[in-house]
Write a protein that holds these residues in place. Structure first.
Motif, PDB file in Angstrom:
ATOM      1  N   PRO A 379      29.560  64.985 -28.580  1.00 43.31           N
ATOM      2  CA  PRO A 379      29.314  65.994 -29.512  1.00 43.31           C
ATOM      3  C   PRO A 379      29.987  66.189 -30.399  1.00 43.31           C
ATOM      4  CG  PRO A 379      27.948  65.978 -27.631  1.00 43.31           C
ATOM      5  CD  PRO A 379      29.183  65.285 -27.301  1.00 43.31           C
ATOM      6  N   GLN A 384      28.185  62.136 -34.515  1.00 40.91           N
ATOM      7  CA  GLN A 384      28.104  61.833 -35.453  1.00 40.91           C
ATOM      8  C   GLN A 384      28.665  60.850 -36.596  1.00 40.91           C
ATOM      9  OE1 GLN A 384      27.494  67.336 -35.747  1.00 40.91           O
ATOM     10  NE2 GLN A 384      27.820  66.190 -37.520  1.00 40.91           N
ATOM     11  N   HIS A 403      25.904  62.175 -23.940  1.00 35.85           N
ATOM     12  CA  HIS A 403      25.221  64.041 -23.118  1.00 35.85           C
ATOM     13  C   HIS A 403      24.725  63.526 -22.235  1.00 35.85           C
ATOM     14  CE1 HIS A 403      21.775  60.558 -23.949  1.00 35.85           C
ATOM     15  NE2 HIS A 403      20.706  61.138 -23.259  1.00 35.85           N
ATOM     16  N   GLY A 408      26.671  68.474 -22.882  1.00 36.45           N
ATOM     17  CA  GLY A 408      27.193  69.202 -24.170  1.00 36.45           C
ATOM     18  C   GLY A 408      28.428  69.812 -24.915  1.00 36.45           C
ATOM     19  N   ALA A 417      31.053  75.000 -30.740  1.00 35.24           N
ATOM     20  CA  ALA A 417      29.525  73.800 -30.468  1.00 35.24           C
ATOM     21  C   ALA A 417      28.411  74.737 -31.422  1.00 35.24           C
ATOM     22  CB  ALA A 417      29.163  74.900 -28.870  1.00 35.24           C
ATOM     23  N   ALA A 421      25.820  73.011 -34.035  1.00 34.16           N
ATOM     24  CA  ALA A 421      23.732  72.904 -33.566  1.00 34.16           C
ATOM     25  C   ALA A 421      23.528  73.937 -35.044  1.00 34.16           C
ATOM     26  CB  ALA A 421      23.675  74.627 -32.642  1.00 34.16           C
ATOM     27  N   TYR A 428      20.493  68.758 -33.091  1.00 36.89           N
ATOM     28  CA  TYR A 428      20.370  69.407 -31.768  1.00 36.89           C
ATOM     29  C   TYR A 428      20.250  70.353 -31.459  1.00 36.89           C
ATOM     30  CZ  TYR A 428      26.106  68.324 -32.142  1.00 36.89           C
ATOM     31  OH  TYR A 428      26.444  66.745 -32.631  1.00 36.89           O
ATOM     32  N   PRO A 435      24.775  74.514 -26.945  1.00 35.97           N
ATOM     33  CA  PRO A 435      23.949  72.888 -27.422  1.00 35.97           C
ATOM     34  C   PRO A 435      24.013  71.925 -26.715  1.00 35.97           C
ATOM     35  CG  PRO A 435      25.693  74.386 -28.577  1.00 35.97           C
ATOM     36  CD  PRO A 435      25.570  75.420 -27.759  1.00 35.97           C
ATOM     37  N   ARG A 436      22.917  70.557 -27.554  1.00 35.91           N
ATOM     38  CA  ARG A 436      23.048  69.943 -26.698  1.00 35.91           C
ATOM     39  C   ARG A 436      22.489  68.712 -27.790  1.00 35.91           C
ATOM     40  NH1 ARG A 436      23.858  68.566 -21.564  1.00 35.91           N
ATOM     41  NH2 ARG A 436      22.176  67.139 -21.858  1.00 35.91           N
ATOM     42  N   LEU A 437      21.983  67.616 -27.460  1.00 33.93           N
ATOM     43  CA  LEU A 437      21.804  66.684 -28.120  1.00 33.93           C
ATOM     44  C   LEU A 437      20.016  66.835 -27.971  1.00 33.93           C
ATOM     45  CD1 LEU A 437      23.712  62.904 -28.823  1.00 33.93           C
ATOM     46  CD2 LEU A 437      23.419  65.124 -30.508  1.00 33.93           C
ATOM     47  N   ARG A 438      19.425  66.852 -28.881  1.00 36.81           N
ATOM     48  CA  ARG A 438      17.594  66.933 -28.747  1.00 36.81           C
ATOM     49  C   ARG A 438      17.310  65.192 -28.761  1.00 36.81           C
ATOM     50  NH1 ARG A 438      14.983  71.263 -30.722  1.00 36.81           N
ATOM     51  NH2 ARG A 438      16.570  72.132 -32.465  1.00 36.81           N
TER      52      ARG A 438
END
Length: 476
Positions: A379, A384, A403, A408, A417, A421, A428, A435-438
């Motif tokens: 992340p 990105q 992920h 995260g 982080a 986010a 995220y 925060p983590r990939l959504r």
């Protein structure tokens, strides 16, 4: 626009350690921890303005060079050396465009690497990170997003000896016509030691995140899957049957098979497919297979025809994509596609994207294509930048594994982080794990990547990293 010219005036290289929440096995290695390389580049434009950009990528052992003679530490040092070679060449190169810096230095970098026992894929890693950091700086200097900048060909991509087969290709038109996606499907990786069901696990991590495949399928709702195979037909078929028993419960899905060079030759890989055809429990899974990725060891992959397997499913090259003309050679051996990975280089990906367009236009079909694959992109800056490249080329699904195997922003400062986010709330989600990939219904929302810079305006906390040591790699 006229591509801006500039010179590279300084680079800094850092790295930091991370650990995996679950072991990840691919090819010949099981990964439990790693390090990420972070490169910053400062450029000076012809009008005197200066700008700084950044790039990040995992220092991955046993992927770029799988020679069993080298330890993981030596593999990491190979990649550090590739970064040094790229930086030294560009610092000495004077003024050029972003693409010009890459194109003019590729052959000298490749030659230096070869003299030092580094294969072209290792050399590409160094150029890839530096070129991304340079391009990020250029975009920031012009307050342009990656998408707007590339549509205007800010990097100056053009016919060049580095892609001699595209001598009359209209790169300006290709880039101008791009329509970057704002949503992309995440193709989940099922590693070779991943638990298929909860019952398979003698012990659980117990961190509240999905572990077994059946949990992943239920929580993320993936439509796309990437299934690793290990080179033993009987074992691979047995494991694929267990995977199919989980995936077949859900709605329609798509999958890819990744051989990671585990089969000795094309006939061995073709036998896997024939064994799958003989197994009725694999009927639905087999019908879902979109393509097969690099099943044969790179030493043989581009020297013998892939016809026996390619008549059943398209086959792509991944690890064999070292020399800049590897896809051209692969096409002649019956391969239909090639992977894009930001760790192999943005300019390489766009050149191969142009090849697909040119060959398909010539043939009047869509046989040749690019797939989007992962290298444990973490992340922040790394994932990105990779997502921005995939979106630019209009690829509809991308392998994502970071992920799942890494929790995260694990290993990074909490404030860093939170900044990412806040800047990218579509990408995220804020959870009790940070925060983590959504991922919703298997998809990633990436509209916020349309921001000044290469997919990210936020800078990571460089002070919370270690200076990268000088490489100790020595030619064998």
């Amino acid at each position: 626009m006229t591509a801006p010219r500039f010179r590279l005036i300084a680079t800094e290289r850092r790295e930091w350690p991370f650990r995996l929440r679950l072991p990840f096995r691919f090819g010949v290695i099981t990964v439990t921890h790693g390090r990420q390389a972070v490169v910053t580049a400062r450029i000076r434009l012809e009008d005197g303005r200066e700008a700084e950009g950044i790039a990040a990528e995992t220092l991955a052992a046993k992927w770029f060079d799988k020679d069993p003679r080298w330890t993981d530490a030596q593999n990491e040092d190979q990649l550090r050396r590739a970064l040094e070679i790229a930086s030294d060449a560009t610092l000495a190169a004077g003024t050029n465009t972003a693409f010009g810096h890459f194109a003019e230095s590729w052959a000298p970098c490749e030659a230096t690497g070869a003299a030092e026992g580094l294969n072209p894929l290792v050399v590409a890693y160094g150029r890839a990170l530096l070129d991304r950091a340079i391009l990020d700086a250029l975009l920031r200097a012009h307050d342009m997003s990656f998408f707007a900048g590339m549509q205007a060909n800010i990097g100056g991509l053009r016919p060049h000896a580095v892609c001699a087969d595209l001598g009359d290709f209209d790169f300006d038109r290709m880039l101008d016509k791009t329509e970057p996606a704002t949503t992309i499907q995440a193709r989940h990786t099922v590693g070779l030691v991943d638990p298929i069901t909860i019952a398979d696990q003698a012990e659980r991590v117990g961190d509240g995140l999905p572990e077994a495949l059946e949990e992943v399928a239920g929580i993320y709702g993936h439509w796309y899957w990437k299934l690793k195979v290990g080179g033993n037909v009987e074992a691979d078929v047995d494991r694929l049957c267990r995977i199919a028993a989980v995936l077949d419960i859900g709605p329609r899905y798509h999958a890819t098979l990744d051989g990671n060079e585990q089969y000795e030759d094309a006939e061995g890989a073709a036998e896997l497919w024939r064994a799958m055809e003989r197994e009725p429990r694999l009927d639905r899974l087999r019908a879902s297979i979109l393509f097969i990725e690099q099943p044969v060891k790179r030493a043989k992959a581009l020297s013998v025809p892939m016809t026996a397997l390619a008549t059943s499913r398209p086959v792509i090259v991944d690890e064999s994509d070292g020399p800049m003309d590897a896809f051209v050679t692969a096409r002649g051996m019956g391969y239909s596609g090639v992977s894009t990975k930001a760790c192999k280089g943005i300019w390489r990906s766009l050149i191969n994207h142009a090849r697909c367009r040119a060959w398909n236009a010539e043939a009047g079909d869509y046989r040749h294509f690019m797939s989007a694959e992962d290298l444990t992109t973490l992340p922040g800056t790394c994932v990105q930048q990779d997502l921005a490249l995939v979106a630019l080329m209009g690829i509809t699904h991308v392998e994502r594994n970071g992920h799942h195997f890494i929790a995260g922003f694990e290993g990074r400062p909490e404030a860093e982080a939170e900044r990412f986010a806040l800047a990218h709330p579509d990408l995220y989600g804020v959870t009790r794990h940070g925060p983590r990939l959504r991922i919703r219904n298997g998809a990633l929302e990436i509209g916020s990547l349309d921001t000044p810079g290469l997919g990210a305006t936020v800078m990571p906390d460089l002070d919370a990293m270690q200076p990268m040591p000088r490489s100790e790699w020595r030619a064998p």
